[in-house]
Design a protein around this motif. Structure first.
Motif, PDB file in Angstrom:
ATOM      1  N   GLY A  89       2.345 -42.947  42.767  1.00  0.00           N
ATOM      2  CA  GLY A  89       1.627 -44.126  42.368  1.00  0.00           C
ATOM      3  C   GLY A  89       1.769 -44.480  40.704  1.00  0.00           C
ATOM      4  N   ILE A  90       1.633 -43.561  39.989  1.00  0.00           N
ATOM      5  CA  ILE A  90       1.750 -43.909  38.419  1.00  0.00           C
ATOM      6  C   ILE A  90       3.425 -44.381  38.104  1.00  0.00           C
ATOM      7  N   ALA A  91       4.087 -43.513  38.601  1.00  0.00           N
ATOM      8  CA  ALA A  91       5.668 -43.914  38.726  1.00  0.00           C
ATOM      9  C   ALA A  91       5.850 -45.447  39.187  1.00  0.00           C
ATOM     10  N   ASP A 112       6.819 -33.980  35.308  1.00  0.00           N
ATOM     11  CA  ASP A 112       7.507 -34.603  36.655  1.00  0.00           C
ATOM     12  C   ASP A 112       7.780 -36.066  36.159  1.00  0.00           C
ATOM     13  N   PHE A 113       7.220 -36.528  34.944  1.00  0.00           N
ATOM     14  CA  PHE A 113       7.252 -37.701  34.440  1.00  0.00           C
ATOM     15  C   PHE A 113       8.473 -37.949  33.592  1.00  0.00           C
ATOM     16  N   ASP A 114       9.339 -36.974  33.419  1.00  0.00           N
ATOM     17  CA  ASP A 114      10.639 -37.011  32.490  1.00  0.00           C
ATOM     18  C   ASP A 114      11.588 -38.033  33.020  1.00  0.00           C
ATOM     19  N   LEU A 115      11.663 -37.943  34.593  1.00  0.00           N
ATOM     20  CA  LEU A 115      12.565 -38.997  34.851  1.00  0.00           C
ATOM     21  C   LEU A 115      12.224 -40.351  34.924  1.00  0.00           C
ATOM     22  N   LEU A 141       9.683 -33.731  29.159  1.00  0.00           N
ATOM     23  CA  LEU A 141       8.827 -35.028  28.964  1.00  0.00           C
ATOM     24  C   LEU A 141       8.783 -35.389  27.503  1.00  0.00           C
ATOM     25  N   ILE A 142       8.420 -34.532  26.549  1.00  0.00           N
ATOM     26  CA  ILE A 142       8.723 -34.701  25.354  1.00  0.00           C
ATOM     27  C   ILE A 142      10.155 -35.162  24.956  1.00  0.00           C
ATOM     28  N   ASN A 143      10.829 -34.584  25.274  1.00  0.00           N
ATOM     29  CA  ASN A 143      12.505 -34.977  24.930  1.00  0.00           C
ATOM     30  C   ASN A 143      12.832 -36.201  25.491  1.00  0.00           C
ATOM     31  N   GLU A 144      12.261 -36.805  26.664  1.00  0.00           N
ATOM     32  CA  GLU A 144      12.568 -38.138  27.169  1.00  0.00           C
ATOM     33  C   GLU A 144      11.744 -39.277  26.493  1.00  0.00           C
ATOM     34  N   ALA A 145      10.874 -38.746  26.243  1.00  0.00           N
ATOM     35  CA  ALA A 145       9.960 -39.884  25.302  1.00  0.00           C
ATOM     36  C   ALA A 145      10.695 -40.552  23.860  1.00  0.00           C
TER      37      ALA A 145
END
Length: 158
Positions: A89-91, A112-115, A141-145
């Motif tokens: 839902g968030i995605a 899970d939110f890195d993608l 996730l930090i790396n993708e932000a």
């Protein structure tokens, strides 16, 4: 004015903040920090509904701040485990509002939110800010932000 959309994984933030600091996240302080000088196009908190009075009062406070509150029922499995996950839902909401916002704010430490962060940055060309507890936020996730903002004492209830 910069447009922002905010998506808060309440369960993740509640448990990581409690584990790291023994305190609660201050949604008013967060709102002030994340929205100052910005136009909010969407702000949603995602939670599991256990139906207790204290939880309903908390949801009322979130709505008064400016959040929409989306709830899923708490499901207790026969083996004693519980289910209540808002990741999809968030995605979906973040992708939908990426077209309307300049910045997407994800408040979670869930790897899970890195993608999702990668897709919003690379395919939609948007800034992705992640707020999380440093020791409980996935490195991926930090790396993708675009930016990682530490949830620390400045964002906690006293």
């Amino acid at each position: 004015m910069e447009k922002v959309a905010i998506f808060v994984d309440i369960q993740n933030i509640y448990y990581t903040v409690r584990s790291a600091y023994g305190k609660n996240f201050d949604y008013n302080k967060f709102w002030a920090r994340a929205t100052t000088g910005r136009d909010v196009v969407k702000a949603v908190c995602y939670a599991i509904d256990k139906g207790d009075i204290k939880q309903r009062e908390f949801q009322t406070i979130l709505r008064a701040i400016g959040f929409e509150v989306k709830l899923k029922p708490f499901i207790q499995r026969s083996d004693g485990s519980a289910k209540g996950d808002w990741d999809v839902g968030i995605a979906l909401d973040a992708i939908e509002y990426a077209e309307q916002a300049d910045t997407i704010v994800l408040v979670t430490g869930d790897g899970d939110f890195d993608l999702l962060a990668n897709k919003i940055r690379t395919q939609h060309g948007k800034t992705v800010e992640v707020y999380g507890v440093p020791q409980y936020t996935a490195a991926s996730l930090i790396n993708e932000a675009s930016a990682f903002i530490h949830i620390d004492n400045a964002l906690l209830l006293n």
